[in-house]
Design a protein around this motif. Structure first.
Motif, PDB file in Angstrom:
ATOM      1  N   LYS A   2       0.822  -1.199   0.000  1.00 56.30           N
ATOM      2  CA  LYS A   2       0.000   0.000   0.000  1.00 56.30           C
ATOM      3  C   LYS A   2       0.863   1.259   0.000  1.00 56.30           C
ATOM      4  CE  LYS A   2      -3.798   2.069   2.560  1.00 56.30           C
ATOM      5  NZ  LYS A   2      -4.672   1.947   3.715  1.00 56.30           N
ATOM      6  N   LYS A   3       1.919   1.239   0.818  1.00 55.16           N
ATOM      7  CA  LYS A   3       2.779   2.406   0.894  1.00 55.16           C
ATOM      8  C   LYS A   3       3.556   2.609  -0.406  1.00 55.16           C
ATOM      9  CE  LYS A   3       6.035   4.654   3.942  1.00 55.16           C
ATOM     10  NZ  LYS A   3       6.785   4.555   5.196  1.00 55.16           N
ATOM     11  N   SER A   4       3.989   1.519  -1.023  1.00 52.08           N
ATOM     12  CA  SER A   4       4.751   1.640  -2.272  1.00 52.08           C
ATOM     13  C   SER A   4       3.891   2.204  -3.404  1.00 52.08           C
ATOM     14  CB  SER A   4       5.339   0.291  -2.666  1.00 52.08           C
ATOM     15  OG  SER A   4       4.319  -0.631  -2.946  1.00 52.08           O
ATOM     16  N   VAL A   5       2.604   1.883  -3.413  1.00 54.49           N
ATOM     17  CA  VAL A   5       1.707   2.430  -4.432  1.00 54.49           C
ATOM     18  C   VAL A   5       1.596   3.938  -4.268  1.00 54.49           C
ATOM     19  CG1 VAL A   5      -0.680   2.468  -5.248  1.00 54.49           C
ATOM     20  CG2 VAL A   5       0.397   0.305  -4.718  1.00 54.49           C
ATOM     21  N   TYR A   6       1.461   4.388  -3.033  1.00 57.61           N
ATOM     22  CA  TYR A   6       1.330   5.822  -2.793  1.00 57.61           C
ATOM     23  C   TYR A   6       2.635   6.571  -3.073  1.00 57.61           C
ATOM     24  CZ  TYR A   6      -3.130   4.688  -0.713  1.00 57.61           C
ATOM     25  OH  TYR A   6      -4.406   4.233  -0.511  1.00 57.61           O
ATOM     26  N   VAL A   7       3.759   5.959  -2.776  1.00 55.56           N
ATOM     27  CA  VAL A   7       5.053   6.576  -3.081  1.00 55.56           C
ATOM     28  C   VAL A   7       5.236   6.678  -4.590  1.00 55.56           C
ATOM     29  CG1 VAL A   7       7.554   6.233  -2.942  1.00 55.56           C
ATOM     30  CG2 VAL A   7       6.148   5.926  -0.914  1.00 55.56           C
ATOM     31  N   LEU A   8       4.871   5.635  -5.319  1.00 52.78           N
ATOM     32  CA  LEU A   8       4.954   5.664  -6.777  1.00 52.78           C
ATOM     33  C   LEU A   8       4.052   6.755  -7.355  1.00 52.78           C
ATOM     34  CD1 LEU A   8       6.077   4.370  -9.357  1.00 52.78           C
ATOM     35  CD2 LEU A   8       4.157   2.790  -9.272  1.00 52.78           C
ATOM     36  N   GLY A   9       2.863   6.896  -6.817  1.00 48.76           N
ATOM     37  CA  GLY A   9       1.959   7.949  -7.270  1.00 48.76           C
ATOM     38  C   GLY A   9       2.496   9.333  -6.983  1.00 48.76           C
ATOM     39  N   PHE A  10       3.093   9.512  -5.805  1.00 49.93           N
ATOM     40  CA  PHE A  10       3.680  10.808  -5.466  1.00 49.93           C
ATOM     41  C   PHE A  10       4.816  11.151  -6.408  1.00 49.93           C
ATOM     42  CE2 PHE A  10       6.953  13.245  -3.249  1.00 49.93           C
ATOM     43  CZ  PHE A  10       6.229  14.405  -2.978  1.00 49.93           C
ATOM     44  N   ILE A  11       5.687  10.185  -6.683  1.00 54.70           N
ATOM     45  CA  ILE A  11       6.820  10.440  -7.575  1.00 54.70           C
ATOM     46  C   ILE A  11       6.332  10.762  -8.977  1.00 54.70           C
ATOM     47  CG2 ILE A  11       8.792   9.324  -8.701  1.00 54.70           C
ATOM     48  CD1 ILE A  11       9.265   7.855  -6.025  1.00 54.70           C
ATOM     49  N   ALA A  12       5.351  10.023  -9.469  1.00 51.92           N
ATOM     50  CA  ALA A  12       4.826  10.264 -10.814  1.00 51.92           C
ATOM     51  C   ALA A  12       4.191  11.647 -10.915  1.00 51.92           C
ATOM     52  CB  ALA A  12       3.809   9.192 -11.184  1.00 51.92           C
ATOM     53  N   LEU A  13       3.396  12.020  -9.928  1.00 55.34           N
ATOM     54  CA  LEU A  13       2.754  13.335  -9.977  1.00 55.34           C
ATOM     55  C   LEU A  13       3.751  14.462  -9.746  1.00 55.34           C
ATOM     56  CD1 LEU A  13      -0.650  12.631  -8.246  1.00 55.34           C
ATOM     57  CD2 LEU A  13      -0.181  13.046 -10.660  1.00 55.34           C
ATOM     58  N   PHE A  14       4.788  14.216  -8.964  1.00 56.76           N
ATOM     59  CA  PHE A  14       5.824  15.222  -8.767  1.00 56.76           C
ATOM     60  C   PHE A  14       6.577  15.487 -10.065  1.00 56.76           C
ATOM     61  CE2 PHE A  14      10.175  16.437  -7.674  1.00 56.76           C
ATOM     62  CZ  PHE A  14       9.924  17.605  -6.952  1.00 56.76           C
ATOM     63  N   ILE A  15       6.941  14.422 -10.776  1.00 54.53           N
ATOM     64  CA  ILE A  15       7.643  14.576 -12.058  1.00 54.53           C
ATOM     65  C   ILE A  15       6.736  15.257 -13.066  1.00 54.53           C
ATOM     66  CG2 ILE A  15       8.644  13.309 -14.003  1.00 54.53           C
ATOM     67  CD1 ILE A  15       9.689  11.287 -11.966  1.00 54.53           C
ATOM     68  N   LEU A  16       5.471  14.875 -13.091  1.00 52.48           N
ATOM     69  CA  LEU A  16       4.520  15.487 -14.020  1.00 52.48           C
ATOM     70  C   LEU A  16       4.340  16.975 -13.728  1.00 52.48           C
ATOM     71  CD1 LEU A  16       2.531  15.094 -16.334  1.00 52.48           C
ATOM     72  CD2 LEU A  16       0.823  14.455 -14.641  1.00 52.48           C
ATOM     73  N   SER A  17       4.192  17.336 -12.476  1.00 56.65           N
ATOM     74  CA  SER A  17       4.015  18.749 -12.141  1.00 56.65           C
ATOM     75  C   SER A  17       5.287  19.550 -12.398  1.00 56.65           C
ATOM     76  CB  SER A  17       3.565  18.907 -10.688  1.00 56.65           C
ATOM     77  OG  SER A  17       4.545  18.431  -9.810  1.00 56.65           O
ATOM     78  N   THR A  18       6.445  18.926 -12.190  1.00 55.70           N
ATOM     79  CA  THR A  18       7.703  19.597 -12.514  1.00 55.70           C
ATOM     80  C   THR A  18       7.797  19.856 -14.012  1.00 55.70           C
ATOM     81  OG1 THR A  18       8.781  18.524 -10.643  1.00 55.70           O
ATOM     82  CG2 THR A  18      10.208  19.436 -12.342  1.00 55.70           C
ATOM     83  N   GLY A  19       7.408  18.886 -14.807  1.00 56.05           N
ATOM     84  CA  GLY A  19       7.408  19.070 -16.260  1.00 56.05           C
ATOM     85  C   GLY A  19       6.454  20.158 -16.706  1.00 56.05           C
ATOM     86  N   LEU A  20       5.292  20.230 -16.074  1.00 54.53           N
ATOM     87  CA  LEU A  20       4.338  21.283 -16.429  1.00 54.53           C
ATOM     88  C   LEU A  20       4.840  22.658 -16.003  1.00 54.53           C
ATOM     89  CD1 LEU A  20       0.993  19.471 -15.615  1.00 54.53           C
ATOM     90  CD2 LEU A  20       1.998  19.928 -17.855  1.00 54.53           C
ATOM     91  N   MET A  21       5.536  22.726 -14.882  1.00 50.43           N
ATOM     92  CA  MET A  21       6.139  23.993 -14.461  1.00 50.43           C
ATOM     93  C   MET A  21       7.236  24.406 -15.442  1.00 50.43           C
ATOM     94  SD  MET A  21       8.276  25.037 -11.078  1.00 50.43           S
ATOM     95  CE  MET A  21       9.679  24.099 -11.664  1.00 50.43           C
ATOM     96  N   PHE A  22       8.062  23.449 -15.862  1.00 51.04           N
ATOM     97  CA  PHE A  22       9.086  23.746 -16.858  1.00 51.04           C
ATOM     98  C   PHE A  22       8.445  24.230 -18.149  1.00 51.04           C
ATOM     99  CE2 PHE A  22      13.438  21.764 -15.936  1.00 51.04           C
ATOM    100  CZ  PHE A  22      13.315  21.957 -14.579  1.00 51.04           C
ATOM    101  N   LYS A  23       7.324  23.615 -18.518  1.00 52.53           N
ATOM    102  CA  LYS A  23       6.629  23.988 -19.747  1.00 52.53           C
ATOM    103  C   LYS A  23       6.116  25.423 -19.655  1.00 52.53           C
ATOM    104  CE  LYS A  23       5.117  21.440 -23.192  1.00 52.53           C
ATOM    105  NZ  LYS A  23       5.901  21.183 -24.388  1.00 52.53           N
TER     106      LYS A  23
END
Length: 57
Positions: A2-23
């Motif tokens: 359960k914790k690994s799923v949430y960590v994976l989701g956090f990392i994915a959304l963090f990278i996505l939001s960083t990319g959108l900020m760069f954009k």
């Protein structure tokens, strides 16, 4: 698991939001970072989350 799923989701959304900020700032590599974030979210986080939810029922 359960914790690994949430960590994976956090990392994915963090990278996505960083990319959108760069954009929005017109910085280099924004497209690559955004695509990597979408791939992580759609092909790693969501299937893992749905599998976990399926196994819990």
């Amino acid at each position: 698991m359960k914790k690994s799923v949430y960590v994976l989701g956090f990392i994915a959304l963090f990278i996505l939001s960083t990319g959108l900020m760069f954009k929005s700032m017109h910085w280099p590599f924004a497209g690559i970072i955004t695509v990597v974030g979408f791939v992580l979210f759609n092909f790693m986080f969501l299937p893992t989350l749905f599998y976990k939810l399926y196994k819990s029922n």
